[in-house]
Motif scaffolding. Structure first.
Motif, mmCIF file in Angstrom:
data_model
loop_
_atom_site.group_PDB
_atom_site.id
_atom_site.type_symbol
_atom_site.label_atom_id
_atom_site.label_comp_id
_atom_site.label_asym_id
_atom_site.label_seq_id
_atom_site.Cartn_x
_atom_site.Cartn_y
_atom_site.Cartn_z
ATOM 1 N N CYS A 134 0.828 -1.211 0.000
ATOM 2 C CA CYS A 134 0.000 0.000 0.000
ATOM 3 C C CYS A 134 0.856 1.253 0.000
ATOM 4 O O CYS A 134 0.504 2.259 -0.638
ATOM 5 C CB CYS A 134 -0.953 -0.007 1.192
ATOM 6 S SG CYS A 134 -2.308 -1.201 1.048
ATOM 7 N N MET A 135 1.995 1.225 0.684
ATOM 8 C CA MET A 135 2.906 2.371 0.678
ATOM 9 C C MET A 135 3.518 2.572 -0.708
ATOM 10 O O MET A 135 3.671 3.707 -1.176
ATOM 11 C CB MET A 135 4.012 2.164 1.718
ATOM 12 C CG MET A 135 3.529 2.234 3.162
ATOM 13 S SD MET A 135 2.854 3.858 3.597
ATOM 14 C CE MET A 135 4.330 4.863 3.538
ATOM 15 N N ILE A 136 3.855 1.469 -1.376
ATOM 16 C CA ILE A 136 4.388 1.570 -2.735
ATOM 17 C C ILE A 136 3.335 2.160 -3.663
ATOM 18 O O ILE A 136 3.626 3.036 -4.493
ATOM 19 C CB ILE A 136 4.846 0.185 -3.241
ATOM 20 C CG1 ILE A 136 6.064 -0.297 -2.441
ATOM 21 C CG2 ILE A 136 5.179 0.229 -4.733
ATOM 22 C CD1 ILE A 136 6.474 -1.723 -2.736
ATOM 23 N N ALA A 137 2.089 1.683 -3.526
ATOM 24 C CA ALA A 137 1.005 2.201 -4.352
ATOM 25 C C ALA A 137 0.794 3.693 -4.109
ATOM 26 O O ALA A 137 0.604 4.471 -5.049
ATOM 27 C CB ALA A 137 -0.283 1.429 -4.068
ATOM 28 N N MET A 138 0.845 4.101 -2.837
ATOM 29 C CA MET A 138 0.670 5.516 -2.507
ATOM 30 C C MET A 138 1.789 6.354 -3.118
ATOM 31 O O MET A 138 1.550 7.443 -3.642
ATOM 32 C CB MET A 138 0.614 5.710 -0.997
ATOM 33 C CG MET A 138 0.344 7.143 -0.572
ATOM 34 S SD MET A 138 -0.072 7.315 1.185
ATOM 35 C CE MET A 138 1.498 6.842 1.929
#
Length: 203
Positions: free
Chosen positions: A45-49
């Motif tokens: 999710c951090m990578i996506a953000m």
């Protein structure tokens, strides 16, 4: 076309489709130990953000460099959204994003394209390009979208057990119908902007 904060947030969450990503998450997490699953999902999710924020900040200069207008972005984004909506309303065995590889996920397929896919990237670029003076709000939209995706996907096993496959599929199809209507509105907004940009000749 201008969006309110809540309108942009609703569009982004629908595009990210956390409920529709539950089957992908469960399939990818089969080989991951239980004590690592939350950490893996948080990382994804951090990578996506990060990807979405990059698209938000640098999407407009990129569009200017390749000579694309806001109308083209809106119309192109509407086509992507409509294709995604069709696959959600009429699902295939490969799912919305096609076949996914096994093993512990790293970037693909959860971060990209499940959360930060072509549809969400096109949407945040469209929002930032249409109203660049509201980047703080759009950044907050990205954060909430990724946080909602993490909350849903972290409880994927529990949700699947309690909601059941049929109810999950019904929610996904309802989301697809909403996306189809939003895609139509995005297309009309982009087409209207294109018509306004044409030189007006007197009759």
């Amino acid at each position: 076309m201008e969006y309110s904060f809540w309108g942009g947030l609703m569009l982004m969450v629908l595009m990210a489709d956390p409920l529709g990503n539950i089957p992908i998450t469960i399939s990818c997490m089969k080989g991951v130990p239980n004590n690592r699953r939350v950490r893996v999902l948080f990382r994804e999710c951090m990578i996506a953000m990060g990807m979405l924020l990059l698209a938000m900040f640098f999407g407009r200069p990129f569009l200017a460099a390749v000579g694309l207008s806001d109308a083209a972005l809106s119309i192109g984004g509407s086509v992507i959204v409509m294709l995604m909506a069709i696959r959600m309303v009429f699902p295939t065995k490969e799912g919305v994003f096609g076949e996914t590889p096994g093993g512990e996920p790293y970037i693909v397929p959860i971060a990209i394209p499940a959360i930060a896919g072509p549809s969400t990237i096109a949407t945040i670029m469209m929002l930032a390009a249409s109203q660049p003076d509201r980047l703080f709000e759009w950044g907050l939209v990205v954060f909430i979208t990724c946080a909602a995706s993490f909350a849903v996907l972290a409880s994927a096993d529990w949700l699947e057990r309690h909601m059941g496959e049929k109810l999950t599929l019904a929610f996904e199809r309802l989301t697809g119908l909403l996306l189809a209507m939003m895609a139509t509105q995005m297309f009309l907004g982009g087409f209207s902007s294109y018509l306004e940009s044409l030189p007006k000749h007197g009759l």
